[in-house]
Write a protein that holds these residues in place. Structure first.
Motif, mmCIF file in Angstrom:
data_model
loop_
_atom_site.group_PDB
_atom_site.id
_atom_site.type_symbol
_atom_site.label_atom_id
_atom_site.label_comp_id
_atom_site.label_asym_id
_atom_site.label_seq_id
_atom_site.Cartn_x
_atom_site.Cartn_y
_atom_site.Cartn_z
ATOM 1 N N GLU A 664 0.803 -1.222 0.000
ATOM 2 C CA GLU A 664 0.000 0.000 0.000
ATOM 3 C C GLU A 664 0.839 1.276 0.000
ATOM 4 N N GLU A 665 1.739 1.443 0.992
ATOM 5 C CA GLU A 665 2.540 2.664 1.070
ATOM 6 C C GLU A 665 3.946 2.360 1.590
ATOM 7 N N GLY A 666 4.909 3.185 1.140
ATOM 8 C CA GLY A 666 6.267 3.046 1.642
ATOM 9 C C GLY A 666 6.364 3.318 3.127
ATOM 10 N N LEU A 667 5.458 4.135 3.648
ATOM 11 C CA LEU A 667 5.423 4.416 5.085
ATOM 12 C C LEU A 667 5.328 3.130 5.884
ATOM 13 N N TYR A 668 4.486 2.213 5.448
ATOM 14 C CA TYR A 668 4.290 0.967 6.190
ATOM 15 C C TYR A 668 5.518 0.059 6.074
ATOM 16 N N THR A 669 6.136 0.069 4.905
ATOM 17 C CA THR A 669 7.329 -0.753 4.697
ATOM 18 C C THR A 669 8.482 -0.282 5.577
ATOM 19 N N ALA A 670 8.454 0.992 5.982
ATOM 20 C CA ALA A 670 9.515 1.532 6.841
ATOM 21 C C ALA A 670 9.617 0.780 8.165
ATOM 22 N N HIS A 671 8.545 0.112 8.594
ATOM 23 C CA HIS A 671 8.595 -0.691 9.826
ATOM 24 C C HIS A 671 9.688 -1.755 9.729
#
Length: 703
Positions: A664-671
């Motif tokens: 969905e978003e790179g923000l979530y992958t940052a986890h």
């Protein structure tokens, strides 16, 4: 009188034809008398001696070299294993059938199984072909009437193998499997066929006790590959299995046999030359029924070389766990509040920014490597090949993905390098870009606002689409393409693994339909035809982090012979070039230090400042991370989520790329990246040593 006798004698010897005829008759007579003596008078004696002394040469399998992580943790080793081989000996057909029947009963009583490539289902109810065409092709290959059904084929083999005396049809089929394997491998008095693998100690003992009744059946001790850490680094390590017919045809001149084990993927495949040992030989004296009377070793087996990888086992495990955990949390909705149901796969790469060494390489979904040792079951194989997520694919080097906004640092660098922009130039984000197809900035689409007045670092921080649209319009696609090539994108890195993808640079090969401004605008924010592997993106980020040095990516630390001598680095480099077909040139790409610092400042603000697209994920971390989020549109389903970064900011050590398909978003992958950076910089040398000791204790199975 004497004179006449002498003259007659001389006349006789002067008749050469007569002399030669007599000599031939005498010699022939001697041979006939000798053959009569050997075959008639002494025949039974010599036949008995021949039956008591048949010499065959057997291969003594060498153990493969071990594979270690950079800290000495064992990733691949060997266990002691027992296989069963079958020779075609001089006994009646019913005698060998009875001995095979007894062998099968022994094996099954201890939970062991026969090994055969006879194409039958595990429950013996029919063929296991996936389609009719394959069944027909097999029948033709073994000269069977293609019109025969399964039961008729079984009847054909029952007659061929003289199995009418065995009353149980199930047992008949099992014996067919064994004899089929024997015929397939050309078994004889001197050549064996493998018919059971890795049998239990109980089976070994019972077979030895019944040896006099088991004609042509032989137990051999072999090294069996073992991976003590299960699925960890599966795609990197790879797996071994029995050589197939094509591989054998290509490798038989190198000493491989039809029973050889060979690397099929990963390091096991790419460094087969070094890992494979040198088999030994022994002379075995048997009688015609296969009973062994003596053995003599004529050539000792030599173990393969040990290979040390650049990966860090503990970091590898952290990367894999973080990737899986994030995928599961996205699927459940824990992170987003709403489940992202099509999230199902991803990849992570961690590089040493100074050397290009791979510290971790994860691909999900993965597979259990040990399942392949000795041959994977049909059930497990069908499960893998029918899995739409393709767990065998090493997404880190073979998957290609649109980089999305993680491409924006490259476009910004291209803009400054070509004098299209300056780092300090202020651009006013209009929200809707006034050129091309009038695309919108993501922020304007999201809430109707804009990023306002921004420079290069600010555009990276807020990931402003309109800023990079403007850069792309000013400098043109060719400048972006040349800069992408400068960073090693669109070309294989030459990592020492097979099946690496090259990727695609948007605009390098323009379509026949033409190239327009709108195509450039799309390419400038990492969309259009741009598609790169995670390993390429990681090297691109590492080049930014280290100030402009494009490194040759490597996953091999060293290769050592069994005596401890190291293979020269020059030899390994030349071998890798030959294996991969890639001659990657490491170089300094000549970037201005101030420009690099401006880009890195923008990446730091992504994770550390209000308004940074990943600041919420890295809040409270003791490690400063320079990063960039990316959201990549795909043809179906949710967007891909990408995050790239380096750490620590003030003295970069590692570059990290994480991609989650439909994340969905790179923000979530940052986890994923947060978990990796926190772990890596909190690992101590004591932690690593304890990990190594524990691993050695748990996997102390070396020869």
């Amino acid at each position: 009188m004497l004179k006449k006798i002498f003259e007659k004698i001389m006349d006789f010897f002067n008749n050469r034809e007569l002399v030669m005829s007599i000599i031939i008759l005498i010699i022939s007579g001697i041979f006939i008398l000798q053959l009569f003596n050997l075959q008639i008078l002494e025949g039974s004696t010599y036949r008995e001696q021949a039956e008591k002394r048949m010499v065959r040469t057997e291969t003594v399998s060498a153990s493969r070299g071990e594979i270690y992580d950079r800290n000495g943790i064992v990733l691949a080793t060997n266990k002691l294993s027992y296989n069963v081989e079958l020779y075609k000996v001089r006994v009646e057909a019913y005698e060998q059938n009875d001995s095979i029947k007894k062998l099968i009963e022994i094996l099954e009583s201890n939970g062991d199984k026969i090994y055969s490539t006879f194409p039958i289902k595990e429950d013996l109810s029919g063929f296991n072909f996936s389609d009719e065409e394959k069944e027909i092709k097999w029948k033709e290959s073994v000269n069977i009437d293609t019109s025969l059904n399964f039961e008729q084929v079984i009847d054909y083999y029952i007659k061929k193998y003289d199995l009418e005396g065995i009353e149980d049809r199930t047992m008949q089929i099992k014996i067919i499997e064994v004899k089929y394997e024997g015929n397939l491998n050309g078994y004889s008095l001197f050549n064996s066929a493998l018919i059971a693998k890795d049998i239990s100690d109980k089976s070994v003992a019972q077979i030895e006790e019944s040896k006099s009744e088991l004609y042509g059946i032989n137990i051999v001790t072999v090294p069996k590959r073992y991976y003590p850490n299960g699925t960890v680094a599966a795609h990197v390590i790879g797996y071994v299995s029995k050589i197939n017919s094509t591989e054998y045809a290509n490798k038989k001149e190198e000493g491989y046999t039809l029973n050889s084990i060979i690397g099929k993927s990963g390091i096991e495949e790419s460094f087969e030359k070094y890992l494979r040992g040198e088999d030994g030989e022994k002379k075995v004296i048997t009688d015609s029924k296969g009973n062994v009377s003596s053995e003599t070793y004529s050539k000792d087996a030599i173990s393969g070389n040990n290979v040390t990888l650049t990966i860090d086992y503990r970091l590898q495990a952290v990367a894999e766990n973080a990737l899986l955990d994030t995928i599961n949390r996205l699927k459940s909705g824990e992170i987003t509040g709403e489940p992202i149901e099509d999230t199902n796969a991803g990849a992570v790469v961690v590089l040493d920014v100074q050397t290009g060494e791979v510290l971790a390489m994860a691909s999900y979904p993965t597979y259990e490597i040990n399942d392949f040792v000795g041959g994977i079951s049909t059930e497990n194989w069908n499960k893998i090949i029918n899995d739409e997520t393709n767990p065998m694919l090493n997404r880190a080097i073979s998957g290609i993905y649109s980089p999305g906004s993680t491409y924006k640092m490259l476009v910004g660098i291209a803009g400054v390098k070509s004098n299209g922009i300056t780092p300090d130039e202020i651009y006013y984000d209009p929200g809707i870009y006034p050129y091309g197809y009038h695309p919108k900035c993501w922020l304007y689409t999201y809430n109707g606002t804009t990023h306002g007045a921004i420079n290069l670092a600010g555009a990276i921080k807020g990931s402003c689409n309109c800023y990079f649209y403007e850069v792309g319009r000013r400098i043109g696609i060719d400048e972006i393409v040349s800069t992408a090539k400068l960073f090693g994108l669109g070309q294989k890195t030459g990592i020492e693994l097979s099946q690496e993808s090259s990727g695609v640079i948007a605009g390098e090969n323009k379509p026949d339909s033409g190239w327009y401004l709108g195509d450039t605008l799309s390419a400038a924010i990492g969309q259009s035809y741009n598609a790169y592997t995670p390993i390429q993106l990681a090297n691109y980020i590492a080049t930014i982090a280290n100030g402009g040095n494009l490194n040759k990516v490597s996953i091999i630390k060293k290769v050592e012979k069994s005596d401890g001598e190291e293979i020269s680095l020059r030899e390994l480099i030349e071998y890798s070039k030959k294996f991969t077909g890639v001659d990657f040139e490491a170089k300094n790409i000549g970037l201005d230090a101030d420009l690099i610092n401006r880009v890195k400042e923008g990446m730091l603000s992504v994770t550390s400042e209000t308004g940074g697209t990943a600041s919420s994920i890295f809040y409270g971390s003791s490690i400063q991370v320079g990063g960039k989020t990316g959201t990549s549109q795909v043809t179906t389903g949710s967007n891909n989520g990408i995050f790239v970064g380096f750490a620590p900011y003030d003295n970069p050590k590692i570059a990290v790329v994480a991609i989650i398909e439909h994340g969905e978003e790179g923000l979530y992958t940052a986890h994923v990246v947060r978990a990796i950076t926190d772990e890596y910089f909190n690992m101590t040398s004591e932690d690593k040593e304890n990990e190594k000791v524990q691993n050695i204790v748990e996997s102390s199975v070396n020869f």
